[in-house]
Scaffold this motif. Structure first.
Motif, mmCIF file in Angstrom:
data_model
loop_
_atom_site.group_PDB
_atom_site.id
_atom_site.type_symbol
_atom_site.label_atom_id
_atom_site.label_comp_id
_atom_site.label_asym_id
_atom_site.label_seq_id
_atom_site.Cartn_x
_atom_site.Cartn_y
_atom_site.Cartn_z
ATOM 1 N N LYS A 132 0.826 -1.206 0.000
ATOM 2 C CA LYS A 132 0.000 0.000 0.000
ATOM 3 C C LYS A 132 0.860 1.257 0.000
ATOM 4 N N ARG A 133 1.928 1.238 0.774
ATOM 5 C CA ARG A 133 2.773 2.434 0.915
ATOM 6 C C ARG A 133 3.673 2.679 -0.293
ATOM 7 N N TRP A 134 4.277 1.581 -0.839
ATOM 8 C CA TRP A 134 5.404 1.810 -1.731
ATOM 9 C C TRP A 134 5.253 1.175 -3.112
ATOM 10 N N PHE A 135 5.000 -0.137 -3.182
ATOM 11 C CA PHE A 135 4.997 -0.831 -4.479
ATOM 12 C C PHE A 135 4.346 -2.186 -4.245
ATOM 13 N N VAL A 136 3.507 -2.619 -5.184
ATOM 14 C CA VAL A 136 2.714 -3.833 -4.975
ATOM 15 C C VAL A 136 3.603 -5.081 -5.002
ATOM 16 N N TYR A 137 3.408 -5.926 -4.019
ATOM 17 C CA TYR A 137 4.156 -7.180 -3.895
ATOM 18 C C TYR A 137 3.928 -8.041 -5.134
ATOM 19 N N PRO A 138 4.989 -8.534 -5.793
ATOM 20 C CA PRO A 138 4.808 -9.198 -7.088
ATOM 21 C C PRO A 138 4.797 -10.723 -7.058
ATOM 22 N N TYR A 139 5.120 -11.343 -5.917
ATOM 23 C CA TYR A 139 5.370 -12.777 -5.915
ATOM 24 C C TYR A 139 4.112 -13.578 -5.564
ATOM 25 N N PRO A 140 4.034 -14.826 -6.021
ATOM 26 C CA PRO A 140 2.831 -15.635 -5.769
ATOM 27 C C PRO A 140 2.663 -16.058 -4.322
ATOM 28 N N ALA A 141 3.714 -15.941 -3.511
ATOM 29 C CA ALA A 141 3.617 -16.307 -2.099
ATOM 30 C C ALA A 141 4.673 -15.536 -1.319
ATOM 31 N N ALA A 142 4.411 -15.383 -0.023
ATOM 32 C CA ALA A 142 5.397 -14.876 0.929
ATOM 33 C C ALA A 142 5.521 -15.933 2.011
ATOM 34 N N ILE A 143 6.721 -16.446 2.221
ATOM 35 C CA ILE A 143 6.922 -17.620 3.066
ATOM 36 C C ILE A 143 7.918 -17.302 4.166
ATOM 37 N N ASN A 144 7.592 -17.706 5.398
ATOM 38 C CA ASN A 144 8.499 -17.590 6.527
ATOM 39 C C ASN A 144 8.821 -18.994 7.016
ATOM 40 N N VAL A 145 10.118 -19.308 7.113
ATOM 41 C CA VAL A 145 10.563 -20.633 7.519
ATOM 42 C C VAL A 145 11.269 -20.529 8.861
ATOM 43 N N GLY A 146 10.795 -21.284 9.851
ATOM 44 C CA GLY A 146 11.451 -21.369 11.141
ATOM 45 C C GLY A 146 12.415 -22.535 11.149
#
Length: 666
Positions: free
Chosen positions: A369-383
């Protein structure tokens, strides 16, 4: 949760200032240099010149070009021998105007070989058993114009040169590199690529796992800095990769999973479909599922297939110990993506990794919203074993992180999707362009998340507390050994890496946004810079020119003082011409500049009748003088003069910022 009261945004401390700055605060400050406006305001020559490739307004020039590398990789992780083997095809496109006689690749697994350059550069030696043989190449072939031949290669530390039998012309010519290789997977000592044992199985964080093209650009030609520990500079392209693992393992891969029907159960597929439509976190693989799988025996292998377009890297993690949850990401213009978290059972619970997807989702939505639209099909966090490392669309964060520390590291690492994954700066040379700019944007995410639940931002390992950033940054500015942000990344020691590349650079952008340009001008210019350089390679000079041009300000004095030097600011009240004047004559307040840095500043005049007046001094105040005479009416009587009353700028000596009429003042 109710809103948390927040101080002014500039007073919300950037990550980790406290403990780091405290470590240098004890150093005695050298005498301040006398202010010389001719030095501060001298014309600034930026390192990268304006030409047909890079325009004077900081945008790509009319002839800007960029080479391209597309990857197809088939990899296999052997958990018995701890080896990764693969065959790789790189389609390399030479869009430059130059004919290339050879190619350079980065082979970063060689950092683990005995005697690698990194161990000498960092002064750190691994234990004798913390080494591998690095990349082992079974085949390297070149295919060009229908001919395929074994390539002549030269390996130098973490680089490999491929010498071409036929030169590759510029302006769009292509060739294919075919590479078959294997390497021993580094253990817990691996750093950015490592494994971790848990009660339900081993977790593998797999990065720097394939030979990849070095960048050939218009600035240096081949940029072949060896891998010494600083991060990356990579070409963009499409990735199509397959990872074969034991059948009981789950793979979290950057990009889009192409074959869910072949690797997921029908129940997991249904849960994943539900998560794509849900703003709340949905469990795809529960702790109970993990523990049940750990008790069963599985045989055979599965191949997980992923694709990711227009990216500079792709990494994955694999384990049979993964809990997996997900939720929809809502993007501007009715677009969506999906946030997913993978972590061991031991990290379950809302006080640990149970809120990871919530943190990830909110951060991506905020930055989009603030800067630039996220382009990737997923956002993943791995522990897993790796604590805090970013790649396009996927993060490696430590499985023990929890609470506010997990929020801060998640917000920071996914912020790297914008810097340097979308805006592809050279991390090996200019660490502040990704770490500093990203620290700047994730500070605002900390302020915004859940009405400031975790604001103001602090790094997990540092205790909260302390004053405004304007005061906390002073010790590092006064440290005579502290380097400027513009120093090459590998030359900045660990002592100064965070204070300079992250925090000084980020706080400089806070000053630029909130004290110099103002949010309206800064945000417009900053968004334009991101859009202009999305999926391209800007230099610091491009950023400086972009903010000058679109921000509507000649900021050479700021770039010189804050990024090219470690200058300090010291404004002082020099005195008041008051007592010896007739009652109806104007009062003259003397504001003195005693140091080399300049910034806009507010002077507050408190009057004897209880009112006050703020006077804003722009940097032009100091173009030709060191002492500014501020004229005030004789009535009402002046009681007190204060420079920067809200501590919004980093003034080196605040003891001379206040003058009280009738009281002895330093």
């Amino acid at each position: 949760m109710p809103a948390v009261p927040r101080p002014p945004l500039i007073a919300r401390l950037l990550p980790g200032l406290f403990a780091i700055f405290a470590s240098v605060a004890a150093q005695a400050a050298a005498p301040a240099p006398s202010f010389d406006p001719r030095q501060t305001f001298a014309p600034l020559t930026l390192p990268t010149p304006v030409n047909r490739y890079r325009s004077a307004n900081g945008a790509p020039g009319p002839d800007y070009w960029q080479n391209r590398a597309d990857y197809q990789i088939n990899a296999r992780l052997d958990t018995q021998t701890q080896q990764l083997s693969a065959d790789e095809t790189i389609t390399y496109t030479n869009n430059s105007p130059d004919t290339l006689q050879g190619l350079w690749l980065q082979i970063e697994q060689n950092i683990y070989k005995p005697g690698s350059r990194s161990s000498f550069a960092s002064g750190w030696r691994r234990k004798p058993d913390q080494v591998t043989d690095g990349y082992q190449f079974d085949k390297v072939e070149v295919e060009y114009q229908g001919k395929r031949y074994a390539a002549q290669t030269v390996i130098s530390d973490s680089r490999m040169q491929v010498r071409l039998a036929e030169p590759l012309p510029g302006k769009g010519s292509k060739l294919e590199l075919h590479i078959v290789y294997h390497y021993e997977f580094p253990g817990t000592f691996g750093g950015r690529t490592a494994w971790l044992d848990t009660p339900n199985g081993r977790i593998y964080d797999v990065a720097q796992w394939y030979p990849r093209m070095a960048v050939y650009d218009d600035v240096r030609g081949w940029d072949t800095q060896p891998y010494l520990g600083s991060e990356f500079y990579l070409e963009y392209g499409d990735f199509d990769y397959r990872v074969t693992v034991p059948s009981d393992m789950v793979v979290a891969g950057a990009g889009e999973l192409v074959n869910p029907g072949e690797v997921l159960s029908s129940e997991q597929q249904q849960r994943l479909k539900q998560a794509r439509a849900s703003n709340q976190t949905v469990m795809i693989r529960t702790p109970a599922d993990v523990e049940a799988a750990a008790q069963s025996s599985a045989s055979g292998e599965k191949t997980w297939h992923f694709r990711m377009k227009n990216t500079r890297d792709a990494v994955f993690a694999a384990s049979k110990a993964f809990v997996w949850d997900a939720a929809r990401i809502n993007l501007p213009d009715h677009k969506t993506s999906i946030a997913m978290s993978f972590y061991p059972v031991e990290s379950s619970g809302n006080d640990k990794w149970g809120r990871s997807t919530e943190y990830l989702k909110d951060s991506v939505e905020n930055y989009s919203k603030r800067w630039f639209v996220y382009p990737y099909p997923a956002a993943i966090n791995v522990g897993g074993p790796v604590g805090g490392m970013e790649y396009p669309g996927i993060l490696f964060d430590h499985w023990k992180s929890q609470g506010k520390q997990l929020f801060w590291i998640t917000a920071h690492e996914i912020g790297h999707a914008w810097f340097p994954m979308i805006v592809g700066s050279n991390e090996r040379r200019d660490a502040w362009m990704d770490e500093g700019i990203n620290t700047f944007i994730d500070t605002y995410e900390s302020d915004d998340f859940n009405h400031g639940e975790f604001a103001p931002k602090r790094d997990a390992e540092y205790a909260p507390g302390g004053g405004a950033p304007a005061d906390e940054i002073e010790p590092i500015l006064e440290d005579q050994d502290a380097p400027p942000p513009m120093l090459r990344a590998d030359a900045i020691s660990e002592k100064y890496r965070h204070p300079i590349s992250y925090f000084k650079a980020a706080y400089g952008l806070v000053l630029l946004r909130e004290q110099i340009l103002g949010p309206e001008r800064f945000d417009w210019a900053f968004r334009k810079y991101i859009a202009d350089w999305a999926y391209k390679h800007p230099t610091p000079s491009d950023f400086f020119r972009a903010m000058d041009s679109a921000g509507g300000e000649d900021l050479g004095w700021f770039w010189r003082g804050w990024f090219f030097n470690n200058w300090t600011l010291d404004l002082a009240v020099g005195g008041i011409d008051h007592d010896d004047k007739a009652p109806d004559e104007p009062v003259v307040v003397h504001i003195v500049n005693r140091d080399q840095l300049v910034l806009p500043a507010t002077v507050r005049i408190d009057f004897a009748d209880g009112t006050h007046r703020d006077v804003r001094l722009p940097v032009e105040t100091w173009l030709q003088k060191k002492d500014y005479a501020l004229h005030l009416p004789a009535s009402p009587a002046v009681a007190r003069v204060t420079i920067d009353p809200d501590h919004l700028i980093p003034d080196r000596d605040r003891s001379n910022n206040v003058y009280i009429v009738g009281k002895a003042t330093k």
